[in-house]
Scaffold this active site. Structure first.
Site, short mmCIF file in Angstrom:
data_model
loop_
_atom_site.label_atom_id
_atom_site.label_comp_id
_atom_site.label_asym_id
_atom_site.label_seq_id
_atom_site.Cartn_x
_atom_site.Cartn_y
_atom_site.Cartn_z
CG ASP A 17 61.45 -6.25 -19.11
OD1 ASP A 17 61.58 -5.34 -18.07
OD2 ASP A 17 61.44 -7.46 -19.26
NE ARG A 265 52.62 -12.38 -18.12
CZ ARG A 265 53.51 -13.68 -18.71
NH1 ARG A 265 52.90 -14.92 -18.63
NH2 ARG A 265 54.30 -13.53 -19.22
CD GLU A 267 55.30 -1.23 -15.78
OE1 GLU A 267 55.53 -0.02 -16.52
OE2 GLU A 267 55.75 -1.62 -14.86
CG ASP A 268 52.29 -3.41 -22.64
OD1 ASP A 268 52.28 -2.28 -22.74
OD2 ASP A 268 52.13 -4.22 -23.80
CB SER A 269 48.75 -7.53 -20.41
OG SER A 269 49.25 -8.03 -19.22
O1 TRH Z 1 54.99 -10.59 -19.74
P1 TRH Z 1 54.90 -9.89 -18.61
O2 TRH Z 1 54.58 -10.81 -17.31
O3 TRH Z 1 56.18 -9.18 -18.33
C1 TRH Z 1 56.80 -8.26 -17.24
C2 TRH Z 1 58.25 -8.68 -17.24
O4 TRH Z 1 57.95 -9.80 -16.56
C3 TRH Z 1 58.92 -7.84 -16.54
O5 TRH Z 1 60.18 -8.23 -16.12
C4 TRH Z 1 58.32 -7.08 -15.07
O6 TRH Z 1 58.99 -6.13 -14.71
C5 TRH Z 1 56.90 -6.74 -15.53
O7 TRH Z 1 55.97 -7.89 -16.27
C6 TRH Z 1 56.24 -6.19 -14.38
O8 TRH Z 1 53.57 -8.93 -18.76
P2 TRH Z 1 53.25 -7.74 -19.56
O9 TRH Z 1 54.03 -6.47 -19.04
O10 TRH Z 1 51.81 -7.65 -19.68
O11 TRH Z 1 53.71 -7.96 -20.93
C7 TRH Z 1 53.16 -8.98 -21.86
C8 TRH Z 1 53.25 -8.49 -23.24
O12 TRH Z 1 52.81 -9.49 -24.17
C9 TRH Z 1 52.24 -7.23 -23.62
O13 TRH Z 1 52.85 -6.38 -24.37
C10 TRH Z 1 51.12 -8.09 -24.29
C11 TRH Z 1 51.75 -9.22 -24.98
N1 TRH Z 1 51.14 -10.09 -25.48
C12 TRH Z 1 50.93 -10.46 -26.89
O14 TRH Z 1 51.54 -9.59 -27.69
N2 TRH Z 1 50.28 -11.31 -27.19
C13 TRH Z 1 49.60 -12.26 -26.32
O15 TRH Z 1 48.91 -13.26 -27.00
C14 TRH Z 1 49.83 -12.11 -25.10
C15 TRH Z 1 48.95 -13.02 -24.04
C16 TRH Z 1 50.25 -10.97 -24.49
#
Ligand code: TRH
Length: 371
Positions: A17, A265, A267-269
């Protein structure tokens, strides 16, 4: 005030988020010259993505963004020309009342979740009516022409082309042996992990797996049968496992660029792995009654359209095994047989997506059209 935007973010869990809204806020400031306030109810994950940030400040400036703690007791503020609520988070009632009372109309948007499903195009940009007839528009990110696109900074792909891979990896203490397939692993707890690690250890090509600290780590340690210290590689057969610190958000992009294959995993990654132009393994955010299955299948189908039948099958089998506890060892063997085609396809896919306008630009354009 038309150049001022508010973005509201409720941290449901994890980093997605805040990951999405922080990225969007930065880009609107840096590339569109807007004044952006980012309201966040929990700043702790924000301080991990942006290490210079405070996890408790009521107000702070970061990368030109006015970051505000979304207070439990809302205090009246002036409402700007554009208001984005991310992922259906509910705006404070007093704020909505101020929005309604504003003499000049403000644009109110709900930035929704990402999906490759075809219905998204039909809902993108649709208004819903709020009390007093105030319109709120649904804005959907997406892969298809009829959606709002994906977050992508203007210089992102050029930066990847010029990136000093060896220097970056050395800065993390990563020294992969020649000919190694370098992989990263970011995932939720996953029962299929053991069979994947078995498959990697038995891989005909050596694999170096980088694991930023997080929820998957305990599973990796359990499989290894010994603790995994950050920075110290451990070997099992053809597999070297190395834990990394959780890095800041921009450095995570570079980690994805540096690897040949990325497990991501949320959305963003997931989106950032596509901009890395490398094959990816997506651990989709699990939903009740396997609702995420449809979403996963829609993406895999769209992503695979240009692939040969064997590569399409290998790609689908791998994503399915990872998300629904299948046999990852055999799915990985199938993937490796098609690796060259899938690696070339990942670059083509990235280039095709990049030919479309990015999400921030689409939002700014939508606002212009609405005015
Ligand atoms: O962390 P996520 O699983 O986040 C979300 C939330 O759970 C949310 O509620 C849900 O709706 C959504 O997933 C689908 O995964 P995401 O989206 O990939 O976010 C991870 C963030 O962390 C991304 O911006 C990259 C960042 N990140 C770093 O900055 N450094 C790191 O070392 C890593 C591994 C990730």
């Amino acid at each position: 005030m038309t150049h001022s935007w508010d973005i509201f973010c409720k941290v449901v869990d994890n980093y997605g988020d805040i990951g999405v809204t922080w990225r969007l806020a930065r880009q609107l400031v840096a590339e569109h010259g807007l004044a952006v306030r980012l309201w966040v109810d929990d700043l702790t994950p924000f301080a991990r993505l942006c290490p210079g940030a405070s996890a408790s400040a009521a107000q702070q400036w970061q990368a030109g963004v006015d970051v505000r703690q979304w207070p439990a007791q809302w205090q009246p503020v002036e409402v700007p020309g554009v208001v984005i609520e991310a992922f259906g988070c509910k705006l404070p009632e007093a704020y909505v009342a101020a929005l309604d009372a504003r003499s000049e109309r403000a644009l109110w948007l709900n930035l929704d979740y990402l999906s490759a499903e075809t219905w998204v195009g039909g809902c993108h940009r649709l208004p819903s009516f709020w009390a007093k007839g105030y319109q709120k528009f649904f804005f959907f990110p997406g892969f298809r022409e009829d959606t709002g696109g994906l977050l992508r900074e203007a210089a992102l792909l050029a930066s990847r082309q010029q990136f000093d891979r060896a220097g970056f990896l050395a800065s993390l203490g990563v020294r992969p042996a020649a000919g190694t397939l370098l992989c990263s692993l970011f995932a939720y707890e996953n029962p299929a992990l053991g069979s994947w690690l078995e498959g990697l250890a038995a891989s005909p090509r050596p694999v170096h797996l980088l694991v930023p600290q997080g929820r998957i780590e305990a599973g990796v340690v359990a499989w290894l049968g010994e603790p995994l210290a950050v920075g110290t590689p451990l070997q099992r057969g053809a597999l070297v496992v190395q834990a990394l610190p959780f890095v800041e958000q921009d450095a995570y992009d570079r980690l994805l660029w540096a690897c040949d294959f990325n497990a991501v995993r949320g959305e963003d990654s997931f989106v950032r792995a596509q901009w890395a132009g490398r094959p990816l393994l997506w651990h989709i955010y699990p939903q009740e009654e396997d609702a995420h299955r449809v979403k996963l299948e829609a993406f895999v189908q769209l992503y695979s359209e240009a692939l040969s039948a064997p590569a399409r099958q290998a790609c689908a089998a791998l994503q399915d095994a990872w998300n629904f506890n299948g046999d990852m060892a055999s799915a990985w063997a199938g993937y490796l047989a098609c690796h060259a085609e899938l690696a070339a396809h990942a670059e083509d896919w990235c280039a095709a997506l990049a030919a479309r306008p990015d999400l921030a630009t689409e939002l700014v354009q939508f606002h212009r059209d609405w005015l």
